[in-house]
Design a protein around this motif. Structure first.
Motif, PDB file in Angstrom:
ATOM      1  N   ASP A  59       0.704  -1.235  -0.066  1.00 28.92           N
ATOM      2  CA  ASP A  59       0.050  -0.067   0.226  1.00 28.92           C
ATOM      3  C   ASP A  59       1.044   1.229   0.045  1.00 28.92           C
ATOM      4  O   ASP A  59       1.572   1.567   1.170  1.00 28.92           O
ATOM      5  CB  ASP A  59      -0.853   0.076   1.225  1.00 28.92           C
ATOM      6  CG  ASP A  59      -1.898   1.187   1.065  1.00 28.92           C
ATOM      7  OD1 ASP A  59      -1.680   2.246   0.788  1.00 28.92           O
ATOM      8  OD2 ASP A  59      -2.803   1.007   1.787  1.00 28.92           O
ATOM      9  N   GLY A  60       1.075   1.912  -1.160  1.00 23.05           N
ATOM     10  CA  GLY A  60       1.867   3.004  -1.290  1.00 23.05           C
ATOM     11  C   GLY A  60       1.724   3.958  -0.479  1.00 23.05           C
ATOM     12  O   GLY A  60       2.855   4.692   0.138  1.00 23.05           O
ATOM     13  N   GLU A  61       0.666   4.552  -0.119  1.00 19.02           N
ATOM     14  CA  GLU A  61       0.516   5.549   1.326  1.00 19.02           C
ATOM     15  C   GLU A  61       1.059   5.038   2.338  1.00 19.02           C
ATOM     16  O   GLU A  61       1.635   5.773   3.111  1.00 19.02           O
ATOM     17  CB  GLU A  61      -0.991   5.962   1.254  1.00 19.02           C
ATOM     18  CG  GLU A  61      -1.371   6.859   0.162  1.00 19.02           C
ATOM     19  CD  GLU A  61      -1.693   6.170  -1.035  1.00 19.02           C
ATOM     20  OE1 GLU A  61      -2.109   4.889  -1.082  1.00 19.02           O
ATOM     21  OE2 GLU A  61      -1.595   6.786  -2.232  1.00 19.02           O
ATOM     22  N   VAL A  62       0.800   3.817   2.682  1.00 18.60           N
ATOM     23  CA  VAL A  62       1.246   3.401   3.896  1.00 18.60           C
ATOM     24  C   VAL A  62       2.760   2.942   4.049  1.00 18.60           C
ATOM     25  O   VAL A  62       3.619   3.690   4.750  1.00 18.60           O
ATOM     26  CB  VAL A  62       0.631   2.023   4.416  1.00 18.60           C
ATOM     27  CG1 VAL A  62       1.117   1.219   5.707  1.00 18.60           C
ATOM     28  CG2 VAL A  62      -0.815   2.177   4.571  1.00 18.60           C
ATOM     29  N   ALA A  63       3.177   2.654   3.005  1.00 18.92           N
ATOM     30  CA  ALA A  63       4.692   2.235   2.750  1.00 18.92           C
ATOM     31  C   ALA A  63       5.450   3.569   2.815  1.00 18.92           C
ATOM     32  O   ALA A  63       6.752   3.410   3.332  1.00 18.92           O
ATOM     33  CB  ALA A  63       4.782   1.484   1.368  1.00 18.92           C
ATOM     34  N   VAL A  64       5.363   4.625   2.170  1.00 24.08           N
ATOM     35  CA  VAL A  64       6.016   5.808   2.142  1.00 24.08           C
ATOM     36  C   VAL A  64       6.213   6.251   3.689  1.00 24.08           C
ATOM     37  O   VAL A  64       7.194   7.132   4.132  1.00 24.08           O
ATOM     38  CB  VAL A  64       5.507   6.943   1.267  1.00 24.08           C
ATOM     39  CG1 VAL A  64       4.257   7.463   1.678  1.00 24.08           C
ATOM     40  CG2 VAL A  64       6.681   8.090   0.949  1.00 24.08           C
ATOM     41  N   ASN A  65       4.971   6.383   4.579  1.00 26.03           N
ATOM     42  CA  ASN A  65       5.047   6.747   5.757  1.00 26.03           C
ATOM     43  C   ASN A  65       5.715   5.787   6.662  1.00 26.03           C
ATOM     44  O   ASN A  65       6.568   6.170   7.501  1.00 26.03           O
ATOM     45  CB  ASN A  65       3.816   6.865   6.429  1.00 26.03           C
ATOM     46  CG  ASN A  65       3.120   8.172   5.557  1.00 26.03           C
ATOM     47  OD1 ASN A  65       3.528   9.392   5.681  1.00 26.03           O
ATOM     48  ND2 ASN A  65       2.190   8.003   4.708  1.00 26.03           N
ATOM     49  N   VAL A  66       5.511   4.392   6.562  1.00 29.72           N
ATOM     50  CA  VAL A  66       6.435   3.561   7.266  1.00 29.72           C
ATOM     51  C   VAL A  66       7.813   3.551   6.950  1.00 29.72           C
ATOM     52  O   VAL A  66       8.754   3.857   8.061  1.00 29.72           O
ATOM     53  CB  VAL A  66       6.044   1.983   6.977  1.00 29.72           C
ATOM     54  CG1 VAL A  66       6.958   1.150   7.537  1.00 29.72           C
ATOM     55  CG2 VAL A  66       4.390   1.912   7.556  1.00 29.72           C
ATOM     56  N   ALA A  97       1.575   2.576  15.066  1.00 25.77           N
ATOM     57  CA  ALA A  97       0.020   2.840  14.756  1.00 25.77           C
ATOM     58  C   ALA A  97      -0.142   2.506  13.225  1.00 25.77           C
ATOM     59  O   ALA A  97      -0.968   2.152  12.950  1.00 25.77           O
ATOM     60  CB  ALA A  97      -0.238   4.270  15.230  1.00 25.77           C
ATOM     61  N   THR A  98       0.787   3.210  12.284  1.00 27.33           N
ATOM     62  CA  THR A  98       0.787   3.224  11.064  1.00 27.33           C
ATOM     63  C   THR A  98       0.717   1.892  10.502  1.00 27.33           C
ATOM     64  O   THR A  98       0.151   1.459   9.541  1.00 27.33           O
ATOM     65  CB  THR A  98       2.185   4.063  10.212  1.00 27.33           C
ATOM     66  OG1 THR A  98       1.837   5.403  10.817  1.00 27.33           O
ATOM     67  CG2 THR A  98       1.836   4.237   8.850  1.00 27.33           C
ATOM     68  N   VAL A  99       1.888   0.981  10.940  1.00 18.45           N
ATOM     69  CA  VAL A  99       1.950  -0.560  10.581  1.00 18.45           C
ATOM     70  C   VAL A  99       0.412  -1.091  11.063  1.00 18.45           C
ATOM     71  O   VAL A  99       0.107  -2.117  10.034  1.00 18.45           O
ATOM     72  CB  VAL A  99       3.131  -1.093  11.306  1.00 18.45           C
ATOM     73  CG1 VAL A  99       3.198  -2.578  11.198  1.00 18.45           C
ATOM     74  CG2 VAL A  99       4.355  -0.645  10.542  1.00 18.45           C
ATOM     75  N   ALA A 100       0.096  -0.874  12.278  1.00 17.17           N
ATOM     76  CA  ALA A 100      -1.247  -1.676  12.520  1.00 17.17           C
ATOM     77  C   ALA A 100      -2.282  -1.505  11.841  1.00 17.17           C
ATOM     78  O   ALA A 100      -3.163  -2.091  11.438  1.00 17.17           O
ATOM     79  CB  ALA A 100      -1.198  -1.155  14.213  1.00 17.17           C
ATOM     80  N   GLY A 101      -2.478  -0.182  11.343  1.00 20.36           N
ATOM     81  CA  GLY A 101      -3.852   0.132  10.592  1.00 20.36           C
ATOM     82  C   GLY A 101      -4.733   1.169  11.314  1.00 20.36           C
ATOM     83  O   GLY A 101      -4.161   1.885  12.328  1.00 20.36           O
ATOM     84  N   GLY A 102      -5.777   1.430  10.727  1.00 21.09           N
ATOM     85  CA  GLY A 102      -6.875   2.109  11.201  1.00 21.09           C
ATOM     86  C   GLY A 102      -7.441   1.953  12.740  1.00 21.09           C
ATOM     87  O   GLY A 102      -6.844   0.859  13.290  1.00 21.09           O
TER      88      GLY A 102
END
Length: 179
Positions: A59-66, A97-102
């Protein structure tokens, strides 16, 4: 710091390869929480962790932040390991939190980060003979604790996550089974 698609690929590989360090912390955290809440929590195998890393980074949006949080924590240090320096804690919580999800998983991961972080010694999480970037920095232990907390939260193995929620409402407006 500049984050590029290449940076994200590099951080993905690093996080994936970190299974030998993160998975024992993850399973230790699950054991501690299981005892605390009087429940059994399934252990996570390294291959399961690696597959989940792939899912997170797909997931690009998650990946860039992680990737950004990972890179920051790997390089983050403070002279004298000053006790008033808490940026590593803030970044660790956000990474978990970002790795875990919403919600509610992100909030649970932030709380779990602090449990994991209490039991991670940065001297244990780095190769003393290696010249690995980030070895021995203030952010090293927080990075490993954050990855463990985030992935342990999002992965199956908790009884309450393996069953239907009694609070779910179907399209007809009927609530789930209260028992």
């Amino acid at each position: 710091m500049r984050v590029t698609p290449e940076t994200v690929r590099d951080e993905h590989a690093w996080v994936r390869d970190r299974a030998t360090v993160v998975v024992p912390i993850l399973n230790d955290t699950r054991d501690r929480l299981g005892r605390l809440f009087d429940t059994r929590v399934d252990a996570v195998a390294p291959d399961t962790y690696r597959r989940e890393v792939d899912i997170v980074f797909a997931d690009g949006e998650v990946a860039v932040n992680v990737a950004g949080c990972v890179a920051l924590l790997r390089d983050l240090d403070v002279e004298g390991d000053y006790p008033g320096f808490v940026v590593d804690e803030v970044l660790g919580r956000e990474l978990a939190a970002t790795v875990a999800g919403g919600r509610p998983l992100s909030l649970l991961a932030q709380a779990t980060f602090h449990v994991a972080d209490l039991h991670v010694d940065r001297d244990v999480t780095v190769d003393p003979d290696g010249d690995e970037r980030g070895a021995g920095t203030a952010g090293a232990d927080d990075l490993d604790a954050a990855l463990a907390a985030g992935f342990q939260t999002r992965l199956p193995g908790w009884d309450w996550r393996d069953r239907e929620s009694p609070f779910a409402v179907d399209s007809e407006g009927d609530a789930g089974d209260p028992g």
